[in-house]
Write a protein that holds these residues in place. Structure first.
Motif, PDB file in Angstrom:
ATOM      1  N   HIS A  17       0.953  -1.121   0.047  1.00  0.00           N
ATOM      2  CA  HIS A  17      -0.009   0.003   0.022  1.00  0.00           C
ATOM      3  C   HIS A  17       0.987   1.206  -0.018  1.00  0.00           C
ATOM      4  N   GLY A  75      -3.036   4.497   0.801  1.00  0.00           N
ATOM      5  CA  GLY A  75      -3.520   3.176   1.138  1.00  0.00           C
ATOM      6  C   GLY A  75      -3.947   2.445  -0.129  1.00  0.00           C
ATOM      7  N   THR A 111      -8.586   0.180   0.061  1.00  0.00           N
ATOM      8  CA  THR A 111      -7.815   1.487   0.228  1.00  0.00           C
ATOM      9  C   THR A 111      -8.030   1.995   1.721  1.00  0.00           C
ATOM     10  N   LYS A 112      -7.159   3.050   2.159  1.00  0.00           N
ATOM     11  CA  LYS A 112      -7.553   3.683   3.740  1.00  0.00           C
ATOM     12  C   LYS A 112      -8.993   3.916   3.866  1.00  0.00           C
TER      13      LYS A 112
END
Length: 175
Positions: A68, A72, A103-104
């Motif tokens: 990542h 992210g 993703t984050k």
């Protein structure tokens, strides 16, 4: 590391192989800082669509597909955002689990396809319903509670008829 980044940017597999001969662990130490973003060479090659470079990196370091960046995002996410269909297909065929990474912000690769108006990438992934848990990805909510259909309607970024998209998704799930 600058040579590795330059090779990724150019898709120069020959330079990558030379670097790997000089330092077999270069990919393990390769988080590259450029500006405010930190990306692996795989992120860079995926963004640029350098398929042969991507394949070579995955042969030398298969776990990098799950790396990542500071935002992210994995290389799969980057390939989807930039519509790099061949790269996305390679990631999927070699490791379907990479498609499921979030993703984050809790976004799936499908969220990113819709947000960045990459319908060809979205349809490619929808065609692989047997290998990935498509229903889970379609119904997955990002950190704001949006599914891919919410995003398509809210952002009005999708340039195709939403009814057709909804029908396409339903057909893929039901087949």
């Amino acid at each position: 590391m600058a040579r590795l980044y330059d090779a990724a940017l150019k898709g120069d597999v020959h330079s990558l192989n030379n670097l790997l001969q000089e330092d077999a662990l270069i990919l393990e130490r390769c988080i590259i800082e450029r500006g405010r973003y930190t990306q692996s060479p795989l992120h860079v090659a995926a963004k640029m669509g350098h398929l042969d470079f991507v394949k070579t990196v995955l042969e030398a370091n298969s776990t990098m597909r799950f790396a990542h960046d500071e935002d992210g995002m994995t290389p799969v996410h980057v390939a989807a955002i930039h519509g790099k269909i061949d790269v996305l297909e390679t990631f999927h065929s070699e490791e379907p689990q990479a498609i499921r990474e979030l993703t984050k912000s809790g976004e799936t690769v499908l969220h990113l396809c819709v947000k960045h108006n990459q319908m060809e990438a979205l349809l490619l992934l929808l065609n692989h319903k047997d290998e990935i848990d498509l229903e889970l990805l379609i119904n997955s909510e990002d950190s704001d509670g949006n599914t891919i259909l919410h995003l398509a309607v809210i952002d009005k970024q999708v340039e195709i008829d939403m009814i057709d998209l909804a029908n396409e998704i339903c057909n893929k799930i039901l087949k």
